[in-house]
Write a protein that holds these residues in place. Structure first.
Motif, PDB file in Angstrom:
ATOM      1  N   GLU A  60       0.644  -1.183  -0.021  1.00  0.00           N
ATOM      2  CA  GLU A  60       0.080   0.066   0.025  1.00  0.00           C
ATOM      3  C   GLU A  60       0.753   1.387  -0.066  1.00  0.00           C
ATOM      4  O   GLU A  60       0.553   2.210  -0.629  1.00  0.00           O
ATOM      5  N   ALA A  61       2.100   1.180   0.874  1.00  0.00           N
ATOM      6  CA  ALA A  61       2.838   2.303   0.807  1.00  0.00           C
ATOM      7  C   ALA A  61       3.608   2.569  -0.505  1.00  0.00           C
ATOM      8  O   ALA A  61       3.707   3.658  -0.935  1.00  0.00           O
ATOM      9  N   MET A  62       3.917   1.422  -1.049  1.00  0.00           N
ATOM     10  CA  MET A  62       4.761   1.759  -2.340  1.00  0.00           C
ATOM     11  C   MET A  62       3.695   2.084  -3.391  1.00  0.00           C
ATOM     12  O   MET A  62       4.196   3.133  -4.173  1.00  0.00           O
ATOM     13  N   ARG A  63       2.734   1.706  -3.664  1.00  0.00           N
ATOM     14  CA  ARG A  63       1.673   2.215  -4.565  1.00  0.00           C
ATOM     15  C   ARG A  63       1.073   3.684  -4.187  1.00  0.00           C
ATOM     16  O   ARG A  63       1.011   4.441  -5.177  1.00  0.00           O
ATOM     17  N   TYR A  64       0.938   3.871  -2.921  1.00  0.00           N
ATOM     18  CA  TYR A  64       0.622   5.380  -2.697  1.00  0.00           C
ATOM     19  C   TYR A  64       1.368   6.380  -3.326  1.00  0.00           C
ATOM     20  O   TYR A  64       1.189   7.412  -4.004  1.00  0.00           O
ATOM     21  N   SER A  65       2.770   5.941  -3.204  1.00  0.00           N
ATOM     22  CA  SER A  65       3.683   7.042  -3.856  1.00  0.00           C
ATOM     23  C   SER A  65       3.990   6.799  -5.326  1.00  0.00           C
ATOM     24  O   SER A  65       4.079   7.948  -6.160  1.00  0.00           O
ATOM     25  N   VAL A  66       4.403   5.660  -5.608  1.00  0.00           N
ATOM     26  CA  VAL A  66       4.515   5.367  -7.243  1.00  0.00           C
ATOM     27  C   VAL A  66       3.447   5.626  -8.096  1.00  0.00           C
ATOM     28  O   VAL A  66       3.718   6.062  -9.361  1.00  0.00           O
ATOM     29  N   LEU A  67       2.057   5.800  -7.491  1.00  0.00           N
ATOM     30  CA  LEU A  67       0.994   5.696  -8.400  1.00  0.00           C
ATOM     31  C   LEU A  67       0.106   7.192  -8.029  1.00  0.00           C
ATOM     32  O   LEU A  67      -0.936   7.356  -8.483  1.00  0.00           O
ATOM     33  N   ALA A  68       1.114   8.117  -7.514  1.00  0.00           N
ATOM     34  CA  ALA A  68       0.557   9.253  -7.061  1.00  0.00           C
ATOM     35  C   ALA A  68       0.472  10.366  -8.086  1.00  0.00           C
ATOM     36  O   ALA A  68       0.378  11.538  -8.169  1.00  0.00           O
ATOM     37  N   GLY A  69       0.957   9.959  -9.421  1.00  0.00           N
ATOM     38  CA  GLY A  69       0.629  10.928 -10.409  1.00  0.00           C
ATOM     39  C   GLY A  69       2.266  11.187 -10.866  1.00  0.00           C
ATOM     40  O   GLY A  69       3.208  10.396 -10.788  1.00  0.00           O
ATOM     41  N   GLY A  70       2.403  12.558 -11.178  1.00  0.00           N
ATOM     42  CA  GLY A  70       3.768  13.138 -11.292  1.00  0.00           C
ATOM     43  C   GLY A  70       3.819  13.160 -12.736  1.00  0.00           C
ATOM     44  O   GLY A  70       2.941  12.602 -13.773  1.00  0.00           O
ATOM     45  N   LYS A  71       4.818  13.990 -13.421  1.00  0.00           N
ATOM     46  CA  LYS A  71       5.019  14.081 -14.862  1.00  0.00           C
ATOM     47  C   LYS A  71       5.601  13.001 -15.759  1.00  0.00           C
ATOM     48  O   LYS A  71       5.465  12.804 -16.802  1.00  0.00           O
ATOM     49  N   ARG A  72       6.136  12.110 -15.114  1.00  0.00           N
ATOM     50  CA  ARG A  72       6.759  10.789 -15.810  1.00  0.00           C
ATOM     51  C   ARG A  72       7.793  11.050 -16.589  1.00  0.00           C
ATOM     52  O   ARG A  72       8.110  10.516 -17.735  1.00  0.00           O
ATOM     53  N   VAL A  73       8.525  12.130 -16.244  1.00  0.00           N
ATOM     54  CA  VAL A  73       9.474  12.681 -17.444  1.00  0.00           C
ATOM     55  C   VAL A  73      10.650  11.712 -17.563  1.00  0.00           C
ATOM     56  O   VAL A  73      11.005  11.539 -18.674  1.00  0.00           O
ATOM     57  N   ARG A  74      11.273  11.056 -16.326  1.00  0.00           N
ATOM     58  CA  ARG A  74      12.370   9.981 -16.376  1.00  0.00           C
ATOM     59  C   ARG A  74      11.902   9.042 -17.517  1.00  0.00           C
ATOM     60  O   ARG A  74      12.485   8.428 -18.443  1.00  0.00           O
ATOM     61  N   PRO A  75      10.600   8.280 -17.132  1.00  0.00           N
ATOM     62  CA  PRO A  75      10.220   7.103 -18.079  1.00  0.00           C
ATOM     63  C   PRO A  75      10.281   7.446 -19.306  1.00  0.00           C
ATOM     64  O   PRO A  75      10.451   6.538 -20.224  1.00  0.00           O
ATOM     65  N   VAL A  76       9.435   8.688 -19.679  1.00  0.00           N
ATOM     66  CA  VAL A  76       9.152   9.048 -21.083  1.00  0.00           C
ATOM     67  C   VAL A  76      10.651   9.102 -21.777  1.00  0.00           C
ATOM     68  O   VAL A  76      10.535   9.061 -22.941  1.00  0.00           O
ATOM     69  N   LEU A  77      11.678   9.802 -20.976  1.00  0.00           N
ATOM     70  CA  LEU A  77      12.956   9.852 -21.637  1.00  0.00           C
ATOM     71  C   LEU A  77      13.527   8.677 -22.075  1.00  0.00           C
ATOM     72  O   LEU A  77      13.920   8.454 -23.139  1.00  0.00           O
ATOM     73  N   CYS A  78      13.187   7.678 -21.029  1.00  0.00           N
ATOM     74  CA  CYS A  78      13.692   6.320 -21.495  1.00  0.00           C
ATOM     75  C   CYS A  78      13.151   5.926 -22.604  1.00  0.00           C
ATOM     76  O   CYS A  78      13.776   5.152 -23.453  1.00  0.00           O
TER      77      CYS A  78
END
Length: 364
Positions: A102-120
């Motif tokens: 739950e704690a892992m998902r709370y932060s990693v799925l909290a949105g954000g711009k996803r700039v790093r994965p999109v760059l990849c």
């Protein structure tokens, strides 16, 4: 499924051939800096040489010059960010022990711009690869980035209560679970990358794993973080010292994201190194802009606590150079980044060019 609203933070950028401007612009004989090994803080990176040759009119050029062809960054980011969110939703599933997941998902799925994965992903596609080849690595990069945010926020570090517009992980789950959630995301990032990447040779996967590990270890992100912590309150910190911090703390993971995509997509050594130089520029650019926004925007506008660098008496680019010189430096870094993409197919390079412009002109 958690998705991210792109329309609030990105506009449609017109990307065009800037070759004429590049030839007329005074170029700094400084790209050898990108080939430097990790060096002591006392030695200069020499990214910035203050000058008056850049001004407000040059920062507006991208809006004024007539485009040769246009690229819709907004649509691209929505598509790629949603693909990344779906992959993260599947990868970081809710299972036993429930509390840690739950704690892992709370932060990693909290949105954000996803700039790093999109760059990849964009780097992978630029050298001839496909999104599927880079997606596990893109997710791994976002897991690691999220880990760094979770570990940044507790009282022993930055003492932040707000992240991505929500209470920070330790405020919701407690400091003990937050630390463990970050640890779990770090470990799982490598498990997911090595176990889920398809259509890529084992040799390339191993090389990519090594790049990612180095970018976040004691010669990468951690190095920058440690020097940053040790620099708080110091009065004799100069530009070279500050650049060491951010080349490692911020730029290293952005560099890793791009290099991973290039390796997994089958890029040549020359292509990988050009993209590495591109990534170092935009990595430092990201931090320079972040420093500017920290003192010019509100917490509501940023989605995180504004002005915290001033409160912590941290050394920042605006503190050392002033707002206007910091903006000039950002423009120079953006131009240098785009220069590294000249040898590639410009239509395929469009996402990276547009992302460099977004990073330079973002408002949160």
């Amino acid at each position: 499924m958690t998705t991210v609203s792109i329309s609030s933070w990105v506009q449609t950028y017109c990307v065009f051939n800037q070759a004429t401007r590049s030839r007329s612009r005074s170029r700094s004989p400084s790209f050898n800096r990108f080939n430097l090994p990790i060096i002591p803080v006392s030695k200069p990176f020499r990214f910035f040489r203050p000058s008056n040759r850049l001004g407000t009119h040059q920062r507006r050029r991208i809006e004024q010059d007539p485009p040769k062809w246009a690229f819709d960054l907004k649509s691209y980011m929505i598509q790629k960010a949603n693909s990344v969110n779906q992959a993260l939703e599947t990868a970081v599933s809710l299972r036993e022990p429930l509390k840690i997941h739950e704690a892992m998902r709370y932060s990693v799925l909290a949105g954000g711009k996803r700039v790093r994965p999109v760059l990849c992903i964009a780097a992978c596609e630029l050298v001839g690869g496909e999104e599927s080849m880079a997606m596990p690595a893109a997710c791994a990069v976002e897991m690691i980035h999220t880990m760094s945010l979770i570990h940044d926020d507790p009282p022993c570090m930055d003492n932040d209560d707000l992240r991505r517009g929500k209470p920070t992980n330790h405020k919701v789950f407690g400091e003990d679970i937050a630390v463990l959630a970050g640890d779990a995301l770090l470990a799982f990032s490598f498990e997911h990358m090595t176990g889920s990447t398809v259509g890529v040779s084992p040799a390339r996967i191993v090389r990519a794993v090594g790049e990612l590990a180095k970018s976040i270890g004691s010669e990468g992100l951690v190095a920058g973080q440690v020097v940053d912590i040790c620099s708080e309150g110091l009065t004799d910190v100069g530009l070279e010292h500050l650049e060491f911090i951010h080349v490692h703390k911020t730029a290293a993971l952005l560099e890793g994201s791009v290099v991973l995509g290039a390796i997994l997509g089958g890029g040549s050594d020359e292509e990988v190194e050009k993209l590495r130089k591109f990534a170092r520029c935009i990595g430092l650019l990201f931090q320079v802009v972040d420093d500017i926004l920290d003192v010019t925007k509100s917490s509501t506008e940023l989605g995180k606590t504004a002005g915290k660098d001033l409160v912590a008496d941290k050394v920042t680019y605006p503190k050392l150079m002033g707002i206007e010189k910091s903006r000039e430096f950002a423009e120079e870094l953006k131009n240098d980044a785009v220069e590294q993409l000249r040898g590639f197919d410009q239509e395929k390079a469009a996402p990276l060019i547009a992302l460099a412009n977004y990073i330079a002109y973002r408002q949160n």
